[in-house]
Scaffold this motif. Structure first.
Motif, PDB file in Angstrom:
ATOM      1  N   ASP A  77       0.842  -1.199   0.000  1.00  0.00           N
ATOM      2  CA  ASP A  77       0.000   0.000   0.000  1.00  0.00           C
ATOM      3  C   ASP A  77       0.879   1.251   0.000  1.00  0.00           C
ATOM      4  O   ASP A  77       1.810   1.377   0.795  1.00  0.00           O
ATOM      5  CB  ASP A  77      -0.903   0.024   1.236  1.00  0.00           C
TER       6      ASP A  77
ATOM      7  N   THR B  64       0.341   5.366   0.371  1.00  0.00           N
ATOM      8  CA  THR B  64      -0.670   6.332   0.793  1.00  0.00           C
ATOM      9  C   THR B  64      -0.014   7.682   1.000  1.00  0.00           C
ATOM     10  O   THR B  64       1.057   7.770   1.597  1.00  0.00           O
ATOM     11  CB  THR B  64      -1.352   5.883   2.104  1.00  0.00           C
TER      12      THR B  64
ATOM     13  N   THR C  10      -4.266   6.790  -2.316  1.00  0.00           N
ATOM     14  CA  THR C  10      -3.894   5.475  -1.811  1.00  0.00           C
ATOM     15  C   THR C  10      -3.982   4.480  -2.961  1.00  0.00           C
ATOM     16  O   THR C  10      -4.882   4.569  -3.806  1.00  0.00           O
ATOM     17  CB  THR C  10      -4.792   5.040  -0.637  1.00  0.00           C
TER      18      THR C  10
ATOM     19  N   ARG D 204      -2.569   0.205  -4.109  1.00  0.00           N
ATOM     20  CA  ARG D 204      -1.864  -1.031  -3.765  1.00  0.00           C
ATOM     21  C   ARG D 204      -1.199  -1.559  -5.028  1.00  0.00           C
ATOM     22  O   ARG D 204      -1.843  -1.740  -6.060  1.00  0.00           O
ATOM     23  CB  ARG D 204      -2.811  -2.066  -3.177  1.00  0.00           C
TER      24      ARG D 204
ATOM     25  N   ALA E 295       0.770  -6.993  -4.478  1.00  0.00           N
ATOM     26  CA  ALA E 295       0.948  -6.584  -3.084  1.00  0.00           C
ATOM     27  C   ALA E 295       2.327  -6.902  -2.547  1.00  0.00           C
ATOM     28  O   ALA E 295       2.476  -7.539  -1.498  1.00  0.00           O
ATOM     29  CB  ALA E 295      -0.123  -7.229  -2.195  1.00  0.00           C
TER      30      ALA E 295
END
Length: 865
Positions: free
Chosen positions: A388, A390, A402, A404, A408
């Protein structure tokens, strides 16, 4: 056939064609004018909304994809440091073993790989200093200052065949370890990474430096280092260059900070230098931290201990915002929070400061792996173990972005470009990037209209401060101080102007001899022609300095002048009936005119005496809180309140009984008793106010700090007087016209029924004209709300929220006039000023709407009469 009239008879004459054409033309022009006004106001509103709307839009992000890195670090290996250039063509990362790698941002091509410290492995590295500088610690106890900077250079491909071939058919090419880019202006700009490495500096450490941080200012570097042997050192490294010979000299002063290990023997993981180097932080893995006061570099002492994690979890990432005043912390529970020092009234620390958590940016989630801050604002980006990324703006707590990453992967590092127009993330051997336009991160409804906890403030507050002289300035766009200032200016000007204007209108319409009415009204109307800039100039240059020198006398005028007028009225009522009637014209007006200077003369006598008796001989110092008792202030505030209460009680309860008691009395006897009652009521008002003031003082209450406080030369009292002077002609003229327009038969019927002229005015004329009087007050209110030049020149123009009548303020209109010429077009500041204009528009619209509703109700009541 001729048209029929309402009587049934035919009309003998026809309306001339010219009259009909004129009537139609007038109707058309009036309709166009009315519709044009509505359209103009609507277009103004639409334009304001069009300018303001982008403030509340989100930031714009464009993903540019991810690309594999050549010679990438091992997956999951976080670099010690990383950075990206302002043109987003180069990026670099420093590995834990000291290897420096640079890559081309758009392709991931490796441009450079070398050992940054000549084979020595750094054991610690600081957070970034200004200009790409870092301080690295080593196993031998030394430190080295390093700088990793980007160097732009404009080149000419025609002078270099190799470069010409590389740029053929391409906008960007690798050349000599850098990247050449064809700019939109038609130039060729090369970007290179430069490494400057200082000599080892001995700071007196006896073992490996395992944690280090520093701050640099004007050639002096303050270094805080923790060594593996369990010692904490604070060093001052000063480098000076001889301007004649160019020789560099270096002086090092090192001091061992008094250190107490934790009971569990755990060594700290991070040391941090905040501010200008006068605040030191030592933090452990579990979030426990100590703060040292290092204003005296030779005697740094612990002033407080706190928990940066606050509960379960570990401290995983930290970063300072620009200026090193705010520390952003990320932990293993996924939380990202901001801390900074405040100075509350009851700090309980040696330096009067508390380091507190002030902003909660991210709640619980995946562990935070990296935090980086903007080098030009208060934006911060965080990356987590689940990929993530942000972005938040700390001041407003606003989440800007934000995302991803695909798959991941764990974020190894994430950066904000120097111009805040891009993001770069290292993750799992790949390099991801985004194009960014943060737009207006400072602006949210909460940040604009609710208290915000700004850096260094003891609590969340409403503040307006749009500019400063430092790069680390935190813009404060709270609009409430400006709205408050507008309401304060309006309140005090209306408090002064409305009673004066309405009473003058009532006197002119109902009691003044007709021969004097026209010249007096014309004289008052001429006052309205004075430009507000002239009134503001007089207020700032003449009235404000003069009033400051005679403040006790001026305040005494507010009591002595009304007292002189009332006393004169009671004495006038003692005249024989024949003289009372004969002198009702010019002589009575002359007597009123004489009472005013007598009241002022009395105030000039009473003011200094009251200052000596009630305010310790110095009213400004008393207001500042340096001398005197609270009794004088309470007495000054309670006398008007007691007088109003006495008038209310007398009107509602005493007067009916008093009139029934006087029934059958002669006029001289009634006048004498009225005069005696006036003296008794005056004495009672003073006595009750004095008793109440003593009671409040004995209870420990002090009016200073509220309506009364420190005296500032340009203040609300001056503005109330001068702006009240500006609105009096408007209210007076409209109110007098409304009173004069009341049908004469109503007055005659009231007088014929035995009512006095005063009773006729209060019970017949004023209720009938109430809609007009209210409209006059509303027009004056609109004039006061929108006034610019008087409040700009006479208030000190300070955006503070205080009801203190002796303090300044700043209004919405004055703020727009001062700051709009200097605001960068389409910036947050620029659009917020238009939002202030929209607020002023909304306030005026709401006031006018309410006023029209109330006016219609008064009009219906008047119609019933």
């Amino acid at each position: 056939m001729s048209p029929q009239s309402f009587t049934g008879r035919g009309r003998r004459r026809q309306t001339r064609r010219g009259v009909r054409v004129a009537e139609r033309a007038a109707r058309l022009l009036i309709s166009i004018g009315g519709l044009g006004t509505i359209v103009a106001v609507t277009l103004i509103l639409a334009f304001l909304l069009w300018v303001v709307a982008p403030l509340f839009g989100g930031a714009e992000f464009e993903e540019r994809g991810a690309r594999p890195l050549a010679a990438a670090p091992a997956p999951g290996e976080r670099p010690l440091a990383a950075d990206v250039d302002e043109y987003q063509v180069l990026t670099w990362a420093l590995a834990a073993d000291g290897t420096l790698r640079a890559w081309r941002l758009d392709t991931g091509e490796r441009l450079r790989e070398e050992h940054a410290f000549g084979g020595a492995r750094p054991t610690a590295i600081s957070l970034p200093l200004e200009g790409g500088r870092y301080v690295a610690g080593f196993a031998d106890g030394t430190i080295r200052l390093a700088r990793f900077s980007f160097r732009p250079e404009f080149v000419d491909p025609s002078q270099d065949p190799e470069l010409a071939r590389a740029m053929t058919g391409s906008e960007r090419a690798t050349w000599k370890g850098g990247v050449v880019e064809h700019t939109p202006e038609g130039q060729y700009r090369a970007q290179f990474l430069d490494v400057e490495l200082g000599e080892p500096v001995d700071i007196g450490a006896r073992s490996a430096v395992v944690a280090v941080d520093a701050v640099q200012e004007r050639g002096v570097t303050r270094v805080l280092a923790y060594e593996s042997a369990g010692a904490l050192r604070l060093a001052r490294v000063e480098r000076r260059e001889n301007v004649f010979t160019g020789e560099l000299t270096e002086r090092v002063a090192s001091h061992e900070v008094r250190w107490e290990p934790r009971a569990d023997g755990l060594a700290p993981e991070r040391v941090l230098v905040a501010g200008a180097g006068d605040r030191l932080l030592v933090a452990w893995r579990d979030g426990q931290a100590r703060r040292y006061d290092a204003r005296d570099i030779e005697n740094a002492v612990v002033v407080e201990e706190f928990d940066l994690v606050e509960g379960e979890g570990t401290l995983d990432a930290v970063a300072f915002l620009i200026g090193r005043g705010t520390l952003v912390v990320g932990d293993s529970r996924g939380r990202v929070r901001a801390w900074f020092g405040t100075k509350p009234a009851q700090a309980g620390t040696a330096d009067g400061e508390r380091f507190v958590r002030t902003h909660e940016l991210v709640g619980e989630g995946a562990p935070v792996r990296w935090i980086a801050s903007s080098s030009r604002g208060r934006s911060v980006v965080s990356g987590t173990a689940q990929g993530d990324v942000t972005v938040h703006y700390v001041t407003s707590d606003k989440q800007l972005f934000t995302s991803r990453l695909e798959g991941a992967p764990s974020i190894d590092a994430v950066l904000i470009t120097p111009k805040d127009d891009g993001l770069v993330a290292f993750a799992d051997g790949k390099l991801a990037s985004w194009r960014v336009d943060l737009l207006h991160p400072e602006a949210t409804l909460t940040a604009l209209f609710r208290p915000v906890w700004y850096e260094g403030y003891p609590r969340a507050e409403h503040v307006w401060q749009s500019s400063s002289g430092t790069d680390d300035f935190e813009a404060k766009y709270g609009l409430w101080p400006l709205v408050f200032g507008t309401l304060k200016a309006t309140f005090y000007s209306m408090l002064f102007g409305v009673p004066l204007a309405l009473l003058a209108a009532i006197y002119t319409s109902e009691f003044l001899h007709p021969r004097l009415r026209t010249p007096l009204k014309s004289t008052v109307e001429i006052m309205a022609s004075l430009p507000s800039v002239v009134l503001g100039f007089l207020a700032a240059i003449v009235f404000a300095p003069y009033v400051q020198g005679v403040l006790p006398q001026v305040l005494a005028c507010f009591f002595c002048v009304p007292l002189a007028l009332l006393l004169g009225a009671r004495l006038w009522s003692l005249l024989p009936a024949r003289l009372y009637v004969q002198w009702s014209g010019t002589p009575r007006f002359a007597a009123i005119a004489l009472a005013l200077p007598l009241g002022v003369a009395l105030a000039w006598r009473v003011g200094p005496a009251a200052e000596r008796l009630l305010f310790g001989g110095d009213l400004p110092q008393w207001l500042h809180g340096s001398t005197g008792r609270a009794f004088g202030g309470w007495l000054m505030l309670l006398i008007p309140a007691a007088a109003l209460a006495a008038v209310f009680l007398a009107t509602r309860f005493v007067d009916p009984w008093w009139r029934s008691l006087q029934r059958g009395w002669s006029q001289p006897a009634a006048s004498r008793f009225e005069f005696l009652r006036f003296l008794i009521v005056t004495a009672g008002v003073l006595g009750i106010a004095a008793i109440a003031a003593l009671g409040l003082e004995s209870a420990g209450y002090d009016p200073r700090g509220g309506v009364l406080d420190t005296y500032v030369q340009r203040n609300a009292m001056i503005v109330g007087f001068v702006m009240g002077f500006a609105i009096v002609p408007i209210i007076y003229t409209l109110a007098e016209d409304a009173l004069t327009s009341v049908p004469g038969h109503l007055r005659l019927a009231s007088l014929g029924s035995g009512a006095t002229p005063w009773q006729t005015a209060v019970r017949i004329v004023i209720p009938t004209a109430m809609s007009g009087l209210f409209s006059a007050v509303m027009v004056g209110l609109g004039r006061a709300v929108g006034e610019t030049m008087i409040v700009l020149m006479a208030t000190g123009n300070t955006p503070v929220m205080s009801w203190n009548v002796f303090d300044g303020f700043r209004t919405l209109s004055a703020n727009i006039a001062v700051e709009l010429p200097e605001a960068v077009k389409n910036s947050t500041h620029y659009r917020t000023l238009f939002l202030a204009a929209l607020c002023l528009f909304a306030m005026t619209f709401a006031l006018n709407t309410v006023a029209e509703v109330v006016r219609q109700r008064f009009r219906k009541r008047a119609y019933q009469l």
